[in-house]
Design an enzyme around this catalytic site. Sequence first.
Site, short mmCIF file in Angstrom:
data_model
loop_
_atom_site.label_atom_id
_atom_site.label_comp_id
_atom_site.label_asym_id
_atom_site.label_seq_id
_atom_site.Cartn_x
_atom_site.Cartn_y
_atom_site.Cartn_z
N ASP A 54 0.84 -1.20 0.00
CA ASP A 54 0.00 0.00 0.00
C ASP A 54 0.88 1.26 0.00
O ASP A 54 1.71 1.44 0.89
CB ASP A 54 -0.89 0.01 1.26
CG ASP A 54 -1.78 1.25 1.32
OD1 ASP A 54 -2.84 1.23 0.67
OD2 ASP A 54 -1.42 2.22 2.02
N LYS A 88 -2.84 5.85 -4.27
CA LYS A 88 -3.97 6.74 -4.00
C LYS A 88 -3.80 8.11 -4.66
O LYS A 88 -2.69 8.64 -4.75
CB LYS A 88 -4.14 6.95 -2.48
CG LYS A 88 -4.08 5.65 -1.68
CD LYS A 88 -4.35 5.82 -0.20
CE LYS A 88 -3.98 4.56 0.57
NZ LYS A 88 -2.56 4.53 1.02
N HIS A 121 -7.96 9.22 -2.09
CA HIS A 121 -7.37 9.19 -0.73
C HIS A 121 -8.31 9.77 0.33
O HIS A 121 -8.42 9.25 1.44
CB HIS A 121 -6.03 9.94 -0.76
CG HIS A 121 -5.06 9.50 0.29
ND1 HIS A 121 -3.70 9.48 0.09
CD2 HIS A 121 -5.24 9.09 1.56
CE1 HIS A 121 -3.10 9.05 1.20
NE2 HIS A 121 -4.01 8.82 2.11
P1 NDP Z 1 0.63 1.38 12.01
O1 NDP Z 1 -0.55 1.12 12.88
O2 NDP Z 1 0.94 0.40 10.93
O3 NDP Z 1 1.88 1.55 12.99
C1 NDP Z 1 3.20 1.67 12.51
C2 NDP Z 1 4.11 1.66 13.73
O4 NDP Z 1 4.03 0.40 14.40
C3 NDP Z 1 5.57 1.88 13.41
O5 NDP Z 1 6.11 2.69 14.44
C4 NDP Z 1 6.16 0.46 13.46
O6 NDP Z 1 7.52 0.51 13.82
C5 NDP Z 1 5.33 -0.16 14.56
N1 NDP Z 1 5.17 -1.62 14.43
C6 NDP Z 1 5.07 -2.34 13.28
N2 NDP Z 1 4.87 -3.64 13.54
C7 NDP Z 1 4.84 -3.78 14.88
C8 NDP Z 1 4.65 -4.89 15.75
N3 NDP Z 1 4.44 -6.13 15.28
N4 NDP Z 1 4.67 -4.65 17.08
C9 NDP Z 1 4.87 -3.41 17.57
N5 NDP Z 1 5.06 -2.32 16.79
C10 NDP Z 1 5.03 -2.49 15.45
O7 NDP Z 1 0.48 2.85 11.46
P2 NDP Z 1 0.36 3.69 10.12
O8 NDP Z 1 -0.31 4.94 10.53
O9 NDP Z 1 1.63 3.74 9.41
O10 NDP Z 1 -0.70 2.88 9.23
C11 NDP Z 1 -0.33 1.80 8.43
C12 NDP Z 1 -0.46 2.10 6.94
O11 NDP Z 1 -1.78 2.46 6.60
C13 NDP Z 1 0.37 3.30 6.47
O12 NDP Z 1 1.74 2.98 6.37
C14 NDP Z 1 -0.31 3.60 5.17
O13 NDP Z 1 0.13 2.68 4.17
C15 NDP Z 1 -1.77 3.38 5.53
N6 NDP Z 1 -2.44 4.64 5.97
C16 NDP Z 1 -3.47 5.14 5.17
C17 NDP Z 1 -4.12 6.30 5.51
C18 NDP Z 1 -5.22 6.82 4.64
O14 NDP Z 1 -5.65 7.97 4.81
N7 NDP Z 1 -5.73 6.04 3.71
C19 NDP Z 1 -3.77 7.07 6.73
C20 NDP Z 1 -2.74 6.44 7.53
C21 NDP Z 1 -2.12 5.26 7.15
P3 NDP Z 1 8.69 -0.24 12.92
O15 NDP Z 1 8.56 0.28 11.53
O16 NDP Z 1 9.94 0.14 13.60
O17 NDP Z 1 8.36 -1.71 13.02
#
Ligand code: NDP
Length: 309
Positions: A54, A88, A121
Site C-alpha cells: 500500500d 492513492k 485518498h
Molecule cells: P501502524 O498502525 O501500521 O503503525 C506503525 C508503527 O508500528 C511503526 O512505528 C512500526 O515501527 C510499529 N510496528 C510495526 N509492527 C509492529 C509490531 N508487530 N509490534 C509493535 N510495533 C510495530 O500505522 P500507520 O499509521 O503507518 O498505518 C499503516 C499504513 O496504513 C500506512 O503505512 C499507510 O500505508 C496506511 N495509511 C493510510 C491512511 C489513509 O488515509 N488512507 C492514513 C494512515 C495510514 P517499525 O517500523 O519500527 O516496526
Amino acid sequence: AMAVQAPCIQLNDGNTIPIVALGTGRGTAKESDSIDEVRQAVYWAIEAGYRHIDTAAVYQDEEQVGQGIAEAIANGLVTREELFVTTKLWNDKHARDQVVPALQESLKKLGLDYIDLYLIHFPIATKPDDSPDNIDYLETWQGMQDARQLGLARSIGVSNFNATQITRLVSNSYIRPVINQIEVNPTNTQEPLVAHCQSLGIAVMAYSPFGFVVSRGQTGAPPPRSDDPTLTALANKYRKSVGQILLRYLIDRGLIPIPKSTNKQRIAQNIDLFDFQLTFEEVAAINQFNKNHRVIDISDWKDYPNYPN
Ligand code: NDP
C-alpha cells in the site's frame, strides 16, 4: 523464517486481493529515517511472503516502493502478476481530467504499467496549497472510472469516506467502489461504517492497525497500550505478540489490515497470522476499547466541503 502468504478474497468486481498489505506511509517514521528504508522494507516484505503493498502519491515514496518491487522481480521472488499494488489519488487532483494523468505519474514513479487498486485518498478536494476546493467526489469518481476503463487501474475504490458518502457514491455511479480504506484499531473500531460497507459488498482496508498501542508521541490518548492485560493475556494464550493479536483481530472482523514496518523481524511477524484465530468473544472484548478516537488527526480540514464526519 518461512515465507507466509496471506489468503485472498474476492472484490465486488471479481478481482482478488491479499488480505494483508505492507503499509509504506511515513506517518510514524522518524526524521532520521532514510527514505531508502522503504525500498528495503518492500523487498523484505515480498521475501517474507507479502503480495500486497500500500502506497500513495502523497507519501512521496512511490519510487522506493517501485525499486523494492523491481528488485524482487529481478531476483525471481515474484512476478508482477503475483503482486497487488495499491496507490492513492491526492486531494489536489480531484478534477475529472486530472485523475488519469495523476495515476500515470504514480505509475511512472512505481515503474509499473498498471495498478491493482487506485483509491481516492480523501473525499475532500483541496487546491495545491491545501486550501479548500469545491470539487464533488462524484466528479472525481468519473475520472477513476476513466482510469479503470483505460486498464491503468484494475480496481478502483475510496478511502476515508463516511457512510453517507459511500451511499451517495454507490447510488450515483456506474462502477461501485471495491474498497473503503479507513482507520480501524481498538480505540476506533468503526463498527457501523464497517457493517455499512460490508452490506454493500465493499471490502474494508484497515489503516493504522496498531492504533495507540504503538507510541505516536501522543499524550493522554485512550488505552490500550502494549502492556494492557486483555492484550497480553491473548498474546500469551496464542504465543503471539500483541501486534499480531491486533492484526488478527482485524482479520477476524473480515478486514484487510495494512501494518507498516521497516524492521525485518516485525515485517515477517506481521504476516505470520494464519495459524491461529480469535474467538467471537475475544474480538468483542477488543471492541470494548472503542472510544471513536482517531489516531490520524484530520481536523485541520473540518470546515472543508465533504469533511468525513
Ligand atoms: P501502524 O498502525 O501500521 O503503525 C506503525 C508503527 O508500528 C511503526 O512505528 C512500526 O515501527 C510499529 N510496528 C510495526 N509492527 C509492529 C509490531 N508487530 N509490534 C509493535 N510495533 C510495530 O500505522 P500507520 O499509521 O503507518 O498505518 C499503516 C499504513 O496504513 C500506512 O503505512 C499507510 O500505508 C496506511 N495509511 C493510510 C491512511 C489513509 O488515509 N488512507 C492514513 C494512515 C495510514 P517499525 O517500523 O519500527 O516496526
